[in-house]
Design a protein around this motif. Structure first.
Motif, PDB file in Angstrom:
ATOM      1  N   ASP A   1       0.794  -1.224   0.045  1.00 48.58           N
ATOM      2  CA  ASP A   1       0.005   0.239   0.159  1.00 48.58           C
ATOM      3  C   ASP A   1       1.135   1.264  -0.065  1.00 48.58           C
ATOM      4  OD1 ASP A   1      -2.367  -1.237  -0.123  1.00 48.58           O
ATOM      5  OD2 ASP A   1      -2.534  -1.351   2.156  1.00 48.58           O
ATOM      6  N   GLY A   2       0.598   2.259  -0.781  1.00 49.47           N
ATOM      7  CA  GLY A   2       1.301   3.381  -0.710  1.00 49.47           C
ATOM      8  C   GLY A   2       0.558   4.527   0.092  1.00 49.47           C
ATOM      9  N   ALA A   3       1.338   5.702   0.078  1.00 47.37           N
ATOM     10  CA  ALA A   3       0.728   6.589   1.048  1.00 47.37           C
ATOM     11  C   ALA A   3      -0.401   7.336   0.096  1.00 47.37           C
ATOM     12  CB  ALA A   3       1.688   7.669   1.516  1.00 47.37           C
ATOM     13  N   THR A   4      -1.250   7.877   0.728  1.00 46.59           N
ATOM     14  CA  THR A   4      -2.349   8.768   0.187  1.00 46.59           C
ATOM     15  C   THR A   4      -1.934  10.415  -0.045  1.00 46.59           C
ATOM     16  OG1 THR A   4      -3.440   9.313   2.392  1.00 46.59           O
ATOM     17  CG2 THR A   4      -4.161   7.397   0.917  1.00 46.59           C
ATOM     18  N   ASP A   5      -0.602  10.651   0.518  1.00 51.61           N
ATOM     19  CA  ASP A   5      -0.251  12.193   0.310  1.00 51.61           C
ATOM     20  C   ASP A   5       0.604  12.350  -1.060  1.00 51.61           C
ATOM     21  OD1 ASP A   5       0.506  14.683   0.684  1.00 51.61           O
ATOM     22  OD2 ASP A   5       1.635  14.280   2.620  1.00 51.61           O
ATOM     23  N   GLY A   6       0.238  12.928  -1.917  1.00 54.10           N
ATOM     24  CA  GLY A   6       1.245  13.508  -2.996  1.00 54.10           C
ATOM     25  C   GLY A   6       2.535  13.736  -2.630  1.00 54.10           C
ATOM     26  N   ALA A   7       2.719  14.304  -1.453  1.00 52.51           N
ATOM     27  CA  ALA A   7       4.286  14.552  -1.244  1.00 52.51           C
ATOM     28  C   ALA A   7       4.773  15.694  -2.025  1.00 52.51           C
ATOM     29  CB  ALA A   7       4.986  13.629  -0.822  1.00 52.51           C
ATOM     30  N   GLY A   8       4.068  16.566  -3.031  1.00 53.07           N
ATOM     31  CA  GLY A   8       4.446  17.351  -3.664  1.00 53.07           C
ATOM     32  C   GLY A   8       4.890  16.935  -5.096  1.00 53.07           C
ATOM     33  N   ARG A   9       5.033  15.605  -5.315  1.00 55.51           N
ATOM     34  CA  ARG A   9       5.281  14.938  -6.544  1.00 55.51           C
ATOM     35  C   ARG A   9       4.683  15.620  -7.800  1.00 55.51           C
ATOM     36  NH1 ARG A   9       4.651  10.334  -3.223  1.00 55.51           N
ATOM     37  NH2 ARG A   9       6.598   9.096  -3.315  1.00 55.51           N
ATOM     38  N   ARG A  10       5.437  15.851  -8.909  1.00 50.84           N
ATOM     39  CA  ARG A  10       4.876  16.570  -9.983  1.00 50.84           C
ATOM     40  C   ARG A  10       4.232  15.764 -10.944  1.00 50.84           C
ATOM     41  NH1 ARG A  10       8.205  21.228 -12.760  1.00 50.84           N
ATOM     42  NH2 ARG A  10       6.148  21.487 -12.953  1.00 50.84           N
ATOM     43  N   VAL A  11       3.096  15.897 -11.263  1.00 49.30           N
ATOM     44  CA  VAL A  11       2.379  14.966 -12.321  1.00 49.30           C
ATOM     45  C   VAL A  11       1.874  15.706 -13.665  1.00 49.30           C
ATOM     46  CG1 VAL A  11       0.106  13.370 -12.666  1.00 49.30           C
ATOM     47  CG2 VAL A  11       1.556  13.519 -10.296  1.00 49.30           C
ATOM     48  N   LEU A  12       2.295  15.081 -14.630  1.00 51.50           N
ATOM     49  CA  LEU A  12       1.918  15.712 -16.008  1.00 51.50           C
ATOM     50  C   LEU A  12       0.578  14.946 -16.584  1.00 51.50           C
ATOM     51  CD1 LEU A  12       2.131  17.270 -18.765  1.00 51.50           C
ATOM     52  CD2 LEU A  12       3.584  15.519 -19.360  1.00 51.50           C
ATOM     53  N   VAL A  13      -0.584  15.669 -16.367  1.00 54.55           N
ATOM     54  CA  VAL A  13      -1.857  15.201 -16.787  1.00 54.55           C
ATOM     55  C   VAL A  13      -2.082  15.241 -18.398  1.00 54.55           C
ATOM     56  CG1 VAL A  13      -4.396  15.281 -16.606  1.00 54.55           C
ATOM     57  CG2 VAL A  13      -3.012  15.666 -14.564  1.00 54.55           C
ATOM     58  N   VAL A  14      -2.448  14.161 -19.043  1.00 54.87           N
ATOM     59  CA  VAL A  14      -2.492  14.240 -20.343  1.00 54.87           C
ATOM     60  C   VAL A  14      -4.032  13.842 -20.756  1.00 54.87           C
ATOM     61  CG1 VAL A  14      -1.603  13.564 -22.899  1.00 54.87           C
ATOM     62  CG2 VAL A  14      -0.242  13.236 -20.656  1.00 54.87           C
ATOM     63  N   GLU A  15      -4.875  14.834 -21.035  1.00 54.54           N
ATOM     64  CA  GLU A  15      -6.216  14.673 -21.198  1.00 54.54           C
ATOM     65  C   GLU A  15      -6.978  15.517 -22.371  1.00 54.54           C
ATOM     66  OE1 GLU A  15      -9.659  13.427 -21.834  1.00 54.54           O
ATOM     67  OE2 GLU A  15      -8.692  12.464 -20.100  1.00 54.54           O
ATOM     68  N   ASP A  16      -7.585  15.088 -23.250  1.00 57.17           N
ATOM     69  CA  ASP A  16      -8.210  15.881 -24.576  1.00 57.17           C
ATOM     70  C   ASP A  16      -9.375  16.173 -24.108  1.00 57.17           C
ATOM     71  OD1 ASP A  16     -10.211  13.989 -26.383  1.00 57.17           O
ATOM     72  OD2 ASP A  16      -8.951  13.055 -24.752  1.00 57.17           O
ATOM     73  N   ASN A  17     -10.134  15.854 -23.176  1.00 59.31           N
ATOM     74  CA  ASN A  17     -11.501  16.341 -22.756  1.00 59.31           C
ATOM     75  C   ASN A  17     -11.228  17.388 -21.639  1.00 59.31           C
ATOM     76  OD1 ASN A  17     -13.850  16.058 -20.783  1.00 59.31           O
ATOM     77  ND2 ASN A  17     -14.590  15.362 -22.710  1.00 59.31           N
ATOM     78  N   VAL A  18     -11.863  18.566 -21.894  1.00 53.73           N
ATOM     79  CA  VAL A  18     -11.590  19.738 -20.929  1.00 53.73           C
ATOM     80  C   VAL A  18     -12.099  19.491 -19.703  1.00 53.73           C
ATOM     81  CG1 VAL A  18     -11.899  22.098 -20.702  1.00 53.73           C
ATOM     82  CG2 VAL A  18     -11.566  21.367 -22.722  1.00 53.73           C
ATOM     83  N   GLU A  19     -13.292  19.173 -19.464  1.00 48.19           N
ATOM     84  CA  GLU A  19     -13.771  18.705 -18.116  1.00 48.19           C
ATOM     85  C   GLU A  19     -13.175  17.758 -17.189  1.00 48.19           C
ATOM     86  OE1 GLU A  19     -17.971  18.106 -18.814  1.00 48.19           O
ATOM     87  OE2 GLU A  19     -18.686  19.996 -19.367  1.00 48.19           O
ATOM     88  N   VAL A  20     -12.773  16.420 -18.149  1.00 53.07           N
ATOM     89  CA  VAL A  20     -11.911  15.531 -17.591  1.00 53.07           C
ATOM     90  C   VAL A  20     -10.824  15.943 -17.034  1.00 53.07           C
ATOM     91  CG1 VAL A  20     -11.244  12.981 -17.681  1.00 53.07           C
ATOM     92  CG2 VAL A  20     -13.455  13.845 -18.612  1.00 53.07           C
TER      93      VAL A  20
END
Length: 567
Positions: free
Chosen positions: A428-447
């Motif tokens: 199990d991992g922690a539920t805190d993002g701890a400041g990690r940087r995530v690149l979100v790739v999504e063509d739908n604006v709302e999603v």
């Protein structure tokens, strides 16, 4: 005045250029009422033979030294029905004593010899016999022409019949196709109506609950009740979607190899609770282990769906027998060819009311049900059907009214798994993002906006790219700027799977996670070796999965990278 063909066919051509032979022969024939025409030479005789004639009277001296090649060609080129009779007047007897006569016999074929001097009666008799034979030849020609005409008519009739048969076959094929399309549209209409009905019920609960949650000063107890209602309804909607995808064979399965007997024993213990105390559940399974490779969760769900269907058919009282067998061939089912490969069969036999013969062909259709309104969605058996087909097997059913029903599930049998293989990492991992940087790739604006908001609320720093190409540009040659990539699978241009593969080639140490609610690529080809998180997922599940694939809890930003794709 031109004579008719019937009259011309009775006249005799006379070739006798020396003396008065021609005139004498013509006079004798005219006295016998036989038409005769004198020709001056052999070329004229051949020319007149092309017209209609009954017989030829020729003297030996007229052809002894002549060029007989044209006459020989004419004789050889006669049609099959024709054999022109020739009467040869000789002075030295027939072919047995006269070399010239013998040569002419070979050339002329149908030839009679009349040695001079002869009695007029003999000449008339020979001519009459020749004309009678020629007349029979013309009658044969008429019959052949009639037969040929009938054959032509029959061929034309046959061609017409073949054309009409072909048209009838085409019309039937068009009618059958129209019927199939009509049935498909009926099924689509039934499916659409059922989905709309069920989802509208679920949306009603969610919308009403959200309206109450927006009210200020809502008591905590009521707030918790409405929150639980929203959560439970989402789970029901997810289950409904999973059943639809299972029927459509578009669900992303998680296959694993497991022993069917052990799984059945676990399910049988649970079925007592599902079916009720008045239904006796019996399991018949062989001692030897039988293994299959499929999605175990979907397999267990299929068994429960069939058991619930049996319970309802027995009105809560009766017996349910589960039987398992291995190394069985699969017979032809519903018009599909069977297989001689080894299958594991799991059958459920109930003592219920049975299924009418006219309904057996429709029981696997989505939202088709014989139950009363409110007692079934009509998706249970369609889920079983879709799961079986997508797993490489099938499901068969036999039923008799008043006796009961047997459902038999066929799944491809496989070898036992390697005991040395290790199980998946369930850390199990922690539920805190701890400041990690995530690149979100999504063509739908709302999603895309919602995904970035969730991740930010979980403690991640996010950037958003609207397509895979833009994501690759932002990553550049060094992925250390980001700790994870969160990408949609179905996008215009390069999809999420292609993006994940490209990242795996460019950054071999970059782990990949796919998340999907639906993707025909995942359903048909699997997860391509990437981790998979099923939709719908909770924020806690998302955070734990991201933390786990990053490898180290609390690692500093940029210390490890991950790729996650969504649908």
């Amino acid at each position: 005045m031109t004579q008719p063909a019937s009259a011309l066919s009775e006249h005799v051509l006379i070739l006798a250029p020396n003396g008065r032979d021609a005139d004498l022969a013509r006079a004798l024939l005219l006295d016998a009422e036989v038409a005769a025409v004198i020709v001056p030479d052999l070329p004229e005789l051949v020319r007149r033979l092309d017209a209609v004639a009954g017989a030829v009277l020729v003297t030996e001296e007229a052809v002894r030294t002549a060029d007989l090649a044209p006459l020989s060609r004419w004789v050889g080129q006669q049609p099959a029905w024709s054999d022109m009779p020739f009467i040869l007047l000789t002075r030295q007897g027939g072919a047995d004593r006269n070399p010239t006569a013998a040569r002419l016999s070979r050339i002329l074929g149908n030839v009679s010899f009349l040695e001079r001097p002869f009695h007029p009666t003999t000449l008339i008799s020979v001519i009459a016999t020749a004309l009678r034979g020629r007349r029979r030849q013309y009658e044969a020609r008429a019959r052949l022409e009639e037969l040929h005409s009938r054959e032509t008519q029959l061929r034309e009739l046959n061609a017409t019949l073949e054309s009409r048969i072909a048209e009838a076959i085409d019309e039937r094929a068009m009618a059958e196709e129209a019927l199939r399309q009509s049935q498909k549209m009926e099924a689509v209409g039934q499916l659409t109506g059922g989905v709309a009905h069920d989802f509208n019920n679920l949306l009603t609960i969610i919308r009403s609950s959200v309206d109450f949650l927006r009210r200020p000063n809502l008591p905590e107890e009521r707030r918790k009740r409405y929150m639980d209602a929203v959560s439970d309804t989402v789970d029901r909607a997810a289950k409904l979607t999973g059943q639809l995808l299972a029927f459509a064979r578009r669900q992303a399965l998680k296959p694993e190899t497991f022993e069917v007997g052990a799984c059945l024993r676990d399910v049988a213990d649970m079925l007592d609770t599902v079916t009720g105390a008045r239904i006796s559940v019996t399991l018949e399974a062989p001692d030897e282990a039988c293994f299959v490779r499929c999605d175990r969760s979907q397999f267990e769900t299929a068994l429960v769906n069939m058991a619930v269907n049996a319970r309802d058919a027995m009105d809560g009282a009766g017996s349910l027998v589960l039987r398992m067998a291995g190394n069985r061939p699969m017979p032809p089912i519903r018009g599909h060819a069977g297989s001689r490969a080894h299958f594991v069969t799991v059958s459920l036999t109930d003592t219920g009311s049975g299924i009418a013969a006219d309904q057996l062909g429709r029981i696997f259709e989505p939202f088709f049900t014989t139950k009363e309104v409110g007692k079934g969605t009509g998706l249970g058996l369609s889920q079983v059907f879709g799961f079986a087909k997508q797993s490489g097997g099938d499901i068969d059913v036999t039923s008799e009214l008043g006796i009961g029903t047997t459902f038999t599930l066929y799944l491809p049998q496989t070898a036992a798994p390697d005991a040395t293989q290790s199980g998946p990492d369930l850390l199990d991992g922690a539920t805190d993002g701890a400041g990690r940087r995530v690149l979100v790739v999504e063509d739908n604006v709302e999603v895309g906006r919602f995904a970035t908001q969730i991740l930010q609320d979980l403690g991640y720093a996010t950037e958003w790219a609207t397509n895979a190409e833009e994501a690759l540009d932002r990553l550049g040659g060094d992925q250390a700027e980001f700790d994870a990539v969160f990408s949609d699978v179905v996008m215009p241009g390069m999809g999420g799977i292609a993006l994940a593969k490209a990242l795996r080639r460019r950054f071999p140490s970059l782990p990949v996670l796919l998340t999907s609610g639906y993707s025909h690529v995942l359903a048909e080809e699997g997860s391509h070796g990437f981790e998979l998180l099923h939709k719908p997922y909770s924020a806690d599940q998302l955070s734990r999965m991201l933390a786990r694939i990053c490898g180290r809890r609390g690692s500093p930003p940029g210390s490890h990278a991950a790729v996650m794709s969504t649908v």
